[in-house]
Write a protein that holds these residues in place. Structure first.
Motif, PDB file in Angstrom:
ATOM      1  N   ILE A 196       0.841  -1.203   0.000  1.00  0.00           N
ATOM      2  CA  ILE A 196       0.000   0.000   0.000  1.00  0.00           C
ATOM      3  C   ILE A 196       0.874   1.250   0.000  1.00  0.00           C
ATOM      4  O   ILE A 196       0.596   2.213  -0.719  1.00  0.00           O
ATOM      5  CB  ILE A 196      -0.970  -0.001   1.201  1.00  0.00           C
ATOM      6  N   ALA A 197       1.929   1.253   0.805  1.00  0.00           N
ATOM      7  CA  ALA A 197       2.834   2.413   0.847  1.00  0.00           C
ATOM      8  C   ALA A 197       3.506   2.611  -0.510  1.00  0.00           C
ATOM      9  O   ALA A 197       3.677   3.754  -0.958  1.00  0.00           O
ATOM     10  CB  ALA A 197       3.876   2.223   1.945  1.00  0.00           C
ATOM     11  N   PHE A 198       3.886   1.525  -1.170  1.00  0.00           N
ATOM     12  CA  PHE A 198       4.496   1.631  -2.504  1.00  0.00           C
ATOM     13  C   PHE A 198       3.514   2.244  -3.495  1.00  0.00           C
ATOM     14  O   PHE A 198       3.872   3.118  -4.285  1.00  0.00           O
ATOM     15  CB  PHE A 198       4.957   0.243  -2.977  1.00  0.00           C
ATOM     16  N   TRP A 199       2.261   1.804  -3.475  1.00  0.00           N
ATOM     17  CA  TRP A 199       1.239   2.377  -4.354  1.00  0.00           C
ATOM     18  C   TRP A 199       1.037   3.857  -4.047  1.00  0.00           C
ATOM     19  O   TRP A 199       0.892   4.668  -4.967  1.00  0.00           O
ATOM     20  CB  TRP A 199      -0.091   1.650  -4.198  1.00  0.00           C
ATOM     21  N   ALA A 200       1.014   4.184  -2.773  1.00  0.00           N
ATOM     22  CA  ALA A 200       0.844   5.596  -2.393  1.00  0.00           C
ATOM     23  C   ALA A 200       2.004   6.425  -2.925  1.00  0.00           C
ATOM     24  O   ALA A 200       1.803   7.532  -3.427  1.00  0.00           O
ATOM     25  CB  ALA A 200       0.745   5.726  -0.874  1.00  0.00           C
ATOM     26  N   TRP A 201       3.227   5.887  -2.844  1.00  0.00           N
ATOM     27  CA  TRP A 201       4.396   6.613  -3.354  1.00  0.00           C
ATOM     28  C   TRP A 201       4.298   6.812  -4.857  1.00  0.00           C
ATOM     29  O   TRP A 201       4.655   7.876  -5.373  1.00  0.00           O
ATOM     30  CB  TRP A 201       5.681   5.888  -2.979  1.00  0.00           C
ATOM     31  N   ASP A 202       3.828   5.795  -5.585  1.00  0.00           N
ATOM     32  CA  ASP A 202       3.634   5.925  -7.034  1.00  0.00           C
ATOM     33  C   ASP A 202       2.643   7.040  -7.355  1.00  0.00           C
ATOM     34  O   ASP A 202       2.861   7.834  -8.269  1.00  0.00           O
ATOM     35  CB  ASP A 202       3.118   4.614  -7.631  1.00  0.00           C
ATOM     36  N   ILE A 203       1.557   7.093  -6.619  1.00  0.00           N
ATOM     37  CA  ILE A 203       0.550   8.127  -6.855  1.00  0.00           C
ATOM     38  C   ILE A 203       1.116   9.498  -6.514  1.00  0.00           C
ATOM     39  O   ILE A 203       0.910  10.471  -7.245  1.00  0.00           O
ATOM     40  CB  ILE A 203      -0.732   7.826  -6.045  1.00  0.00           C
ATOM     41  N   LEU A 204       1.856   9.595  -5.405  1.00  0.00           N
ATOM     42  CA  LEU A 204       2.466  10.870  -5.015  1.00  0.00           C
ATOM     43  C   LEU A 204       3.462  11.357  -6.069  1.00  0.00           C
ATOM     44  O   LEU A 204       3.511  12.557  -6.374  1.00  0.00           O
ATOM     45  CB  LEU A 204       3.187  10.725  -3.672  1.00  0.00           C
ATOM     46  N   SER A 205       4.239  10.451  -6.601  1.00  0.00           N
ATOM     47  CA  SER A 205       5.275  10.853  -7.562  1.00  0.00           C
ATOM     48  C   SER A 205       4.705  11.261  -8.906  1.00  0.00           C
ATOM     49  O   SER A 205       5.401  11.883  -9.707  1.00  0.00           O
ATOM     50  CB  SER A 205       6.304   9.728  -7.731  1.00  0.00           C
ATOM     51  N   ALA A 206       3.439  10.963  -9.171  1.00  0.00           N
ATOM     52  CA  ALA A 206       2.813  11.368 -10.431  1.00  0.00           C
ATOM     53  C   ALA A 206       2.568  12.868 -10.455  1.00  0.00           C
ATOM     54  O   ALA A 206       2.437  13.462 -11.525  1.00  0.00           O
ATOM     55  CB  ALA A 206       1.506  10.609 -10.638  1.00  0.00           C
ATOM     56  N   GLY A 207       2.522  13.502  -9.306  1.00  0.00           N
ATOM     57  CA  GLY A 207       2.320  14.949  -9.231  1.00  0.00           C
ATOM     58  C   GLY A 207       0.857  15.330  -9.368  1.00  0.00           C
ATOM     59  O   GLY A 207      -0.010  14.495  -9.615  1.00  0.00           O
ATOM     60  N   GLY A 208       0.599  16.589  -9.206  1.00  0.00           N
ATOM     61  CA  GLY A 208      -0.772  17.094  -9.287  1.00  0.00           C
ATOM     62  C   GLY A 208      -1.414  17.108  -7.912  1.00  0.00           C
ATOM     63  O   GLY A 208      -1.129  16.255  -7.066  1.00  0.00           O
ATOM     64  N   ALA A 209      -2.278  18.079  -7.707  1.00  0.00           N
ATOM     65  CA  ALA A 209      -2.899  18.262  -6.394  1.00  0.00           C
ATOM     66  C   ALA A 209      -3.743  17.060  -5.994  1.00  0.00           C
ATOM     67  O   ALA A 209      -3.671  16.594  -4.850  1.00  0.00           O
ATOM     68  CB  ALA A 209      -3.754  19.528  -6.390  1.00  0.00           C
ATOM     69  N   ALA A 210      -4.533  16.544  -6.930  1.00  0.00           N
ATOM     70  CA  ALA A 210      -5.397  15.405  -6.602  1.00  0.00           C
ATOM     71  C   ALA A 210      -4.561  14.169  -6.279  1.00  0.00           C
ATOM     72  O   ALA A 210      -4.861  13.442  -5.324  1.00  0.00           O
ATOM     73  CB  ALA A 210      -6.346  15.107  -7.754  1.00  0.00           C
ATOM     74  N   ASN A 211      -3.509  13.926  -7.042  1.00  0.00           N
ATOM     75  CA  ASN A 211      -2.653  12.767  -6.792  1.00  0.00           C
ATOM     76  C   ASN A 211      -1.918  12.888  -5.463  1.00  0.00           C
ATOM     77  O   ASN A 211      -1.771  11.899  -4.739  1.00  0.00           O
ATOM     78  CB  ASN A 211      -1.633  12.587  -7.922  1.00  0.00           C
ATOM     79  N   ILE A 212      -1.456  14.083  -5.148  1.00  0.00           N
ATOM     80  CA  ILE A 212      -0.756  14.280  -3.880  1.00  0.00           C
ATOM     81  C   ILE A 212      -1.717  14.074  -2.712  1.00  0.00           C
ATOM     82  O   ILE A 212      -1.383  13.395  -1.735  1.00  0.00           O
ATOM     83  CB  ILE A 212      -0.089  15.672  -3.828  1.00  0.00           C
TER      84      ILE A 212
END
Length: 143
Positions: A16-32
């Motif tokens: 789950i943490a890895f998936w969260a990091w992938d989403i965070l690294s995509a950028g954008g307010a919604a992704n962060i």
């Protein structure tokens, strides 16, 4: 079995943490925002896992110490239902005697532990947890 479940839970939290990091690294307010929200879940899960294990180990310690002192609650002679639970009337009698023992010495962690176990046998799990927590604190203070 507990060790396997703990390892599986930790592995799940890591995924789950890895998936969260992938989403965070995509950028954008919604992704962060979504990444941070998802990242909080494994942290909460780890805290819950730690709290449950800590309580379980503390309760096992009290069981061991009470047995060593010869003060564990023995229900082997009480009548049981087909499910294996102690019959209600017998559990109520046991509770009354253990409560009187507790009232005679309310500062004793063993008396408090025995009261928690009596609540459990009487079917009142929420009070059993409350009193077991108190017994753990008393034993820690008396150490």
């Amino acid at each position: 079995m507990i060790a396997f479940l703990v390892v599986a839970a930790i592995a799940y939290f890591c995924v789950i943490a890895f998936w969260a990091w992938d989403i965070l690294s995509a950028g954008g307010a919604a992704n962060i925002g979504l990444g941070v929200a998802i990242l909080v879940l494994p942290l909460i899960g780890l805290w819950v896992l730690w709290a449950v294990l800590r309580n379980g180990f503390a309760h096992q310690r009290l069981v061991r110490l009470a047995r060593e002192a010869g003060r564990d609650l023995d229900v082997s002679g009480l009548p049981t239902m087909p499910s294996g639970r102690v019959q209600r009337a017998a559990a109520d009698e046991l509770f009354a005697s253990v409560k009187a023992e507790y009232e005679a010495d309310p500062d004793s962690w063993i008396a408090t532990y025995r009261l928690a176990r009596a609540y459990d046998y009487a079917g009142d799990r929420s009070r059993a947890r409350t009193w077991m927590t108190k017994a753990v604190g008393l034993e820690r203070d008396q150490r």
